[in-house]
Motif scaffolding. Structure first.
Motif, PDB file in Angstrom:
ATOM      1  N   PRO A  38       0.929  -1.260  -0.059  1.00 55.09           N
ATOM      2  CA  PRO A  38       0.023   0.068  -0.024  1.00 55.09           C
ATOM      3  C   PRO A  38       0.861   1.469   0.040  1.00 55.09           C
ATOM      4  CG  PRO A  38      -0.574  -1.587   1.798  1.00 55.09           C
ATOM      5  CD  PRO A  38       0.599  -2.136   1.138  1.00 55.09           C
ATOM      6  N   ASP A  40       0.667   3.648   2.017  1.00 54.44           N
ATOM      7  CA  ASP A  40       1.484   4.193   3.122  1.00 54.44           C
ATOM      8  C   ASP A  40       2.515   3.253   4.023  1.00 54.44           C
ATOM      9  OD1 ASP A  40      -0.379   2.351   3.791  1.00 54.44           O
ATOM     10  OD2 ASP A  40      -1.647   3.432   5.450  1.00 54.44           O
ATOM     11  N   PHE A  41       3.318   2.750   3.132  1.00 56.91           N
ATOM     12  CA  PHE A  41       4.499   1.900   3.756  1.00 56.91           C
ATOM     13  C   PHE A  41       5.789   2.516   3.369  1.00 56.91           C
ATOM     14  CE2 PHE A  41       3.388  -2.795   4.291  1.00 56.91           C
ATOM     15  CZ  PHE A  41       2.266  -2.661   4.676  1.00 56.91           C
ATOM     16  N   ASP A  71       5.052  -4.025  11.326  1.00 57.16           N
ATOM     17  CA  ASP A  71       3.980  -4.593  10.262  1.00 57.16           C
ATOM     18  C   ASP A  71       4.604  -4.640   8.807  1.00 57.16           C
ATOM     19  OD1 ASP A  71       2.471  -5.007  12.467  1.00 57.16           O
ATOM     20  OD2 ASP A  71       1.634  -3.067  12.338  1.00 57.16           O
ATOM     21  N   ALA A  72       5.227  -3.681   8.454  1.00 54.82           N
ATOM     22  CA  ALA A  72       5.445  -3.615   6.921  1.00 54.82           C
ATOM     23  C   ALA A  72       6.475  -4.521   6.597  1.00 54.82           C
ATOM     24  CB  ALA A  72       6.348  -2.121   6.645  1.00 54.82           C
ATOM     25  N   ARG A  74       6.746  -7.338   7.837  1.00 55.86           N
ATOM     26  CA  ARG A  74       6.024  -8.817   7.820  1.00 55.86           C
ATOM     27  C   ARG A  74       5.448  -8.918   6.507  1.00 55.86           C
ATOM     28  NH1 ARG A  74       2.079  -9.890  10.855  1.00 55.86           N
ATOM     29  NH2 ARG A  74       1.402  -7.847  11.645  1.00 55.86           N
ATOM     30  N   ARG A  75       4.896  -7.992   5.839  1.00 55.50           N
ATOM     31  CA  ARG A  75       4.328  -8.228   4.763  1.00 55.50           C
ATOM     32  C   ARG A  75       5.267  -8.140   3.554  1.00 55.50           C
ATOM     33  NH1 ARG A  75       1.249 -10.259   6.816  1.00 55.50           N
ATOM     34  NH2 ARG A  75      -0.578  -9.202   7.734  1.00 55.50           N
ATOM     35  N   ASP A 320       6.364   3.934  11.615  1.00 53.00           N
ATOM     36  CA  ASP A 320       5.479   4.094  12.763  1.00 53.00           C
ATOM     37  C   ASP A 320       6.314   4.103  14.147  1.00 53.00           C
ATOM     38  OD1 ASP A 320       3.103   3.999  11.472  1.00 53.00           O
ATOM     39  OD2 ASP A 320       2.378   2.222  12.190  1.00 53.00           O
TER      40      ASP A 320
ATOM     41  N   CYS B 366      -3.171   1.934   9.194  1.00 53.58           N
ATOM     42  CA  CYS B 366      -3.350   0.591   9.665  1.00 53.58           C
ATOM     43  C   CYS B 366      -2.386  -0.312   8.808  1.00 53.58           C
ATOM     44  CB  CYS B 366      -4.531  -0.052   9.521  1.00 53.58           C
ATOM     45  SG  CYS B 366      -4.635  -1.639  10.181  1.00 53.58           S
ATOM     46  N   ARG B 367      -0.956  -0.564   8.781  1.00 57.22           N
ATOM     47  CA  ARG B 367      -0.285  -1.213   7.922  1.00 57.22           C
ATOM     48  C   ARG B 367      -0.519  -2.650   8.128  1.00 57.22           C
ATOM     49  NH1 ARG B 367       1.545   4.006   7.485  1.00 57.22           N
ATOM     50  NH2 ARG B 367       2.086   4.774   9.467  1.00 57.22           N
ATOM     51  N   GLN B 368      -0.669  -3.371   9.372  1.00 59.51           N
ATOM     52  CA  GLN B 368      -0.900  -4.647   9.663  1.00 59.51           C
ATOM     53  C   GLN B 368      -1.963  -5.239   8.573  1.00 59.51           C
ATOM     54  OE1 GLN B 368      -3.358  -6.689  11.230  1.00 59.51           O
ATOM     55  NE2 GLN B 368      -4.594  -5.323  12.085  1.00 59.51           N
ATOM     56  N   ASN B 370      -3.921  -3.420   5.847  1.00 57.55           N
ATOM     57  CA  ASN B 370      -3.969  -2.788   4.555  1.00 57.55           C
ATOM     58  C   ASN B 370      -2.774  -3.503   3.765  1.00 57.55           C
ATOM     59  OD1 ASN B 370      -5.595  -0.843   5.622  1.00 57.55           O
ATOM     60  ND2 ASN B 370      -4.291   0.739   5.367  1.00 57.55           N
TER      61      ASN B 370
END
Ligand code: SF4
Ligand code: SF4
Lengths: 384, 433
Positions: A38, A40-41, A71-72, A74-75, A320, B366-368, B370
């Motif tokens: 996305p 916003d990464f 979180d980023a 991990r994706r 973040d 909400c990165r987790q 999205n």
């Protein structure tokens, strides 16, 4: 070759298994990741994917070891597994705490990582040789880390001697040059079949001499943040005559102060302890340790007066950890009366005119404060 | 100017309400006559939440702030009241306080690129609308913003901060490590916070198990076509789903909800009686007033049949082994670990609830959640299930983009209309638990 995405992943492990390895440090975010992540990464997460996809590295036996930094990331790991199946991907579950339990858990993670690497890359040495090889790799990397620390242009105390006793790398003329050297040394690490002398030679040979030394009497700042991304930020600081006393970033001192215990015992446990207990980054949930590290940088001799005039905090957009920590740091600094500047941006941020304007204004503020403090000290001196 | 003074008035009233014994007493009295307009399950929730608010603000019981995925059974079991700041942000948005709260946090330096559920909770603290906690507990998984913002709360309130470091995979080592951490946190809390004890933990887990059985019955009823419960309301009760486990009132709440749904089905009084499409809703919703749900339900005859965050994902607890049980709960979250876990869960929900289309509400920052967008799009496309990513903000109404959302929803419903064949998921599948 193995590329790693986090300073908590010990390069000792692939190197000991004979796999050329280095930290994946992209030079830009690229566009190749746009349809997978996305908008916003953070630019680093995007850069990691772009670098792999843009064909900048050969995919033949290419591995990417991703740490669960955020979180980023991990994706990013998921994207690699799904959309780049020709690449070997590994996930390292790096704890967010540093106590004994976390260390022993991480030792298990590292041991499994070594086994996974050995299974994925042909020609890995037998397991009985691992402790000895890991120990040797740790020693070699230690030489490099110390060499880099001693090449830093601001006086910095490094405990013990740096390998041969001589400075293996010349001291850099500026912090920008030092960051470039950092990149060069990282690249050199992945040269197959070489060791510390070749790495150091390779790094020296690409050293840039285009940057000018920082003005010696400039206000001095601590440059910190989650991840510095590239050398344009220190370059912008130095172009605006701000000295940089230390770089607290993943691309900086935090990655270099890794101390492996000499004690006997399981090498994975020692590696886990050395890495988990290096100066913490904002992703670790050990804010007191983080604050102590910051204080160590601000008051290196344990004195009452800070050795810097202010702090510049850089956050890659959408990070973040950086956003949240920057507010904490700003508050901590207000307790010491130290000015703070937050910069939030992308790769190449230091090239923007707006960034230069903000840095120039910050320098003026620091100079004004220096002037006021000097006047106050002179007045105090006259009285006594 | 006018709305600003309106905000100030509302804030003062809210503070007064929260901190005053009398208001709780009056509110409970009012539940009698006013309660006639509330449904039975709503009354149970209101009563339960009011009594907890009272206990929290009067200091009768210690308050523990927790991030959204910490098992609240731990907190109830110790004898404290759990407060989930993210949930409070949702309440604040519904009550119209989110704008001043979000502005207050931005004034303290928090970036607009952070999830507004956290920015709002930090602002609520600035506005003195959060109860004073005795401690803060966060889990390290799923939401980076949650743990960072809660650390901040712990600093401001000067109370202990506990981290549950959740391993990526449920390996035997990982489970043992997490269970050990839970024990340590609980023991330390008992030492540091007067009034807490370990004795209530088995009871809290048993209550959660009772609530679980009722809840699974609710889920089975929600498979009914047409949907017996409006998804827009169910999304409000995600707050209860996140923060009520272990409370003494949750089993009764779900029992009453179950009765209500049975009645709805018996009477055929469905929220969307002429149901054309059934959606699965991923992530949260806008909690301020938004026209998108009315549009979906009333104008498009489309139900939100189920929500990702209403999915019960953990095995039954073993009250005599509370630490292992809570470790298992933490580790079973479908959003944790490799993305396949989330994809598989969503696919099961699509089949269980006879879903025609999936909507992911892309909460800004909400990165987790999205970050799963691309995977979901490909995964669902391969299975012939339309998927919509709807950008928006659950708390910060300034960035709602409602007009654009309505346009996108309209186009999505048209797409569903154009598919003459029912979705492959229309045949239902048993809930395999
Ligand atoms: S810079 Fe921040 S968001 Fe980006 S990978 Fe690092 S920790 Fe994650
Ligand atoms: S919406 Fe996402 S980022 Fe925001 S609180 Fe929830 S999980 Fe965290």
């Amino acid at each position: 070759m193995l590329l790693t995405t986090c300073s908590y992943i010990p390069l000792e492990i692939p190197l000991a298994l004979g796999i050329p390895a280095r930290r994946l440090l992209p030079k830009n975010a690229g566009h190749e990741a746009d349809s997978y992540l996305p908008r916003d990464f953070c630019p680093y997460a995007r850069g990691v994917l772009s670098q792999v996809w843009a064909g900048k590295v050969s995919h033949a036996l290419l591995g990417v070891a991703v740490a669960g930094s955020c979180d980023a990331m991990r994706r990013v790991y998921d994207v690699l597994r799904h959309y780049a199946p020709d690449i070997l991907s590994f996930y390292l579950d790096v704890p967010r705490t540093q106590n004994e339990d976390a260390v022993s858990y991480y030792a298990g993670v590292l041991r499994s990582f070594a086994h996974d690497l050995a299974a994925a890359y042909p020609g890995a040495p037998p397991e009985r040789e691992w402790p000895e090889r890991l120990w040797r790799a740790a020693h070699e990397l230690d030489i490099l880390r110390r060499a880099l620390l001693t090449a830093y242009p601001t006086p910095e105390t490094v405990q013990g001697d740096a390998g041969s006793g001589n400075k293996p790398l010349g001291v850099c003329a500026s912090v920008t040059e030092w960051v470039e050297l950092y990149f060069a040394l990282n690249e050199a690490l992945a040269l197959p079949g070489s060791g510390p002398p070749d790495w150091l030679r390779a790094a020296e040979s690409v050293r840039s001499s285009t940057t000018s030394p920082a003005a010696p009497r400039a206000p001095v700042v601590l440059l910190m943040g989650s991840f510095l991304l590239d050398a344009t930020i220190p370059a912008a600081l130095e172009a605006n005559r701000l000295g940089i006393a230390a770089v607290d970033s993943c691309l900086g001192w935090r990655s270099l102060k890794v101390t492996l215990s000499q004690a006997e015992g399981d090498i994975f446990l020692r590696l886990a302890a050395a890495y988990l207990r290096k100066p913490p980054c904002p992703r670790l949930l050990v804010r007191q340790a983080r604050r102590s590290w910051l204080e160590e940088l601000l008051f290196p001799e344990g004195g009452k007066e800070a050795e810097v005039d202010g702090v510049v905090y850089f956050v890659p957009k959408f990070c973040d950890h950086g956003y949240y920590e920057s507010v904490d740091v700003k508050d901590w600094l207000s307790e010491y009366g130290l000015p703070f500047l937050l910069l939030e941006s992308e790769y190449g941020a230091g090239l923007s005119a707006q960034m230069h304007t903000r840095l120039a204004a910050f320098r003026e503020l620091l100079e004004e404060r220096q002037g006021q403090q000097g006047a106050a000290r002179a007045k105090e001196g006259r009285r006594t | 100017m006018k709305s600003e003074s309106g905000n100030v008035r509302r804030l003062k009233l809210a503070r007064l309400f929260l901190a005053n014994h009398l208001t709780y007493f009056l509110a409970r009295l009012a539940l009698g006559p006013l309660g006639r307009r509330l449904r039975s399950y709503q009354k149970v929730a209101v009563r339960g939440i009011l009594s907890e608010l009272h206990a929290a603000f009067s200091g009768e019981k210690p308050v523990i702030l927790a991030s959204a995925f910490v098992p609240t059974e731990l907190i109830y079991g110790l004898g404290a009241i759990p407060v989930l700041p993210e949930v409070w942000s949702g309440f604040a948005a519904a009550a119209g306080f989110s704008a001043p709260a979000v502005t207050a946090s931005e004034g303290s330096g928090y970036s607009q690129d952070l999830c507004s559920f956290h920015r709002c909770s930090l602002g609520l603290e600035n506005l003195e609308l959060l109860p004073k906690p005795a401690a803060v507990i966060v889990s390290s998984h799923l939401c980076d913003g949650g743990r960072c913002s809660l650390y901040r709360h712990s600093r401001s309130f000067g109370c202990p901060f506990y981290v549950l470091d959740v391993p990526y995979a449920a390996t035997p080592d990982g489970v043992a490590w997490l269970a050990h951490q839970l024990e340590r946190v609980a023991q330390d809390l008992v030492l540091k916070v007067p009034g807490l004890s370990l004795a209530g933990l088995p009871k809290a887990l048993a209550a959660a198990n009772r609530a679980r059985s009722e809840y699974l019955a609710v889920c089975r009823l929600r498979r009914n076509q047409p949907a017996p419960w409006a998804g827009s309301e169910a999304l409000n009760y995600v707050a209860v789903f996140l923060s009520g486990w272990g409370s003494p009132w949750l089993p009764e709440f779900y029992a009453q909800l179950r009765t209500h749904l049975e009645e709805t089905i018996r009477l055929g009084a469905f929220p969307v009686s002429d149901e054309r499409h059934r959606l699965l809703w991923l992530n949260l919703r806008p909690y301020y007033s938004s026209s998108i749900f009315r549009y979906l339900e009333k104008e498009c005859n489309t139900s939100i049949a189920f929500e990702e965050y209403s999915h019960l994902y953990w095995p039954p607890h073993r009250p005599d082994a509370w630490a292992e049980s809570l470790a298992a709960k933490l580790l079973s979250h479908f959003g944790w670990g490799p993305i396949e876990r989330r994809l598989e869960t969503i696919w099961n929900l699509v089949q269980e609830y006879g879903i025609d289309g999936v909507v992911q509400f892309n909460q800004w920052g909400c990165r987790q959640s999205n970050g799963g967008g691309r995977f979901l799009a490909d995964f669902l496309r391969e299975r012939g299930v339309p998927f919509l990513e709807l950008a928006g903000d659950g708390v910060d109404g300034r960035s709602s983009g409602t007009a654009q959302q309505l346009t996108r929803i309209a186009a999505f419903v048209e797409l569903l209309d154009a598919r003459n064949t029912p979705s492959p998921a229309r045949g239902t599948k048993a809930i395999p638990r």
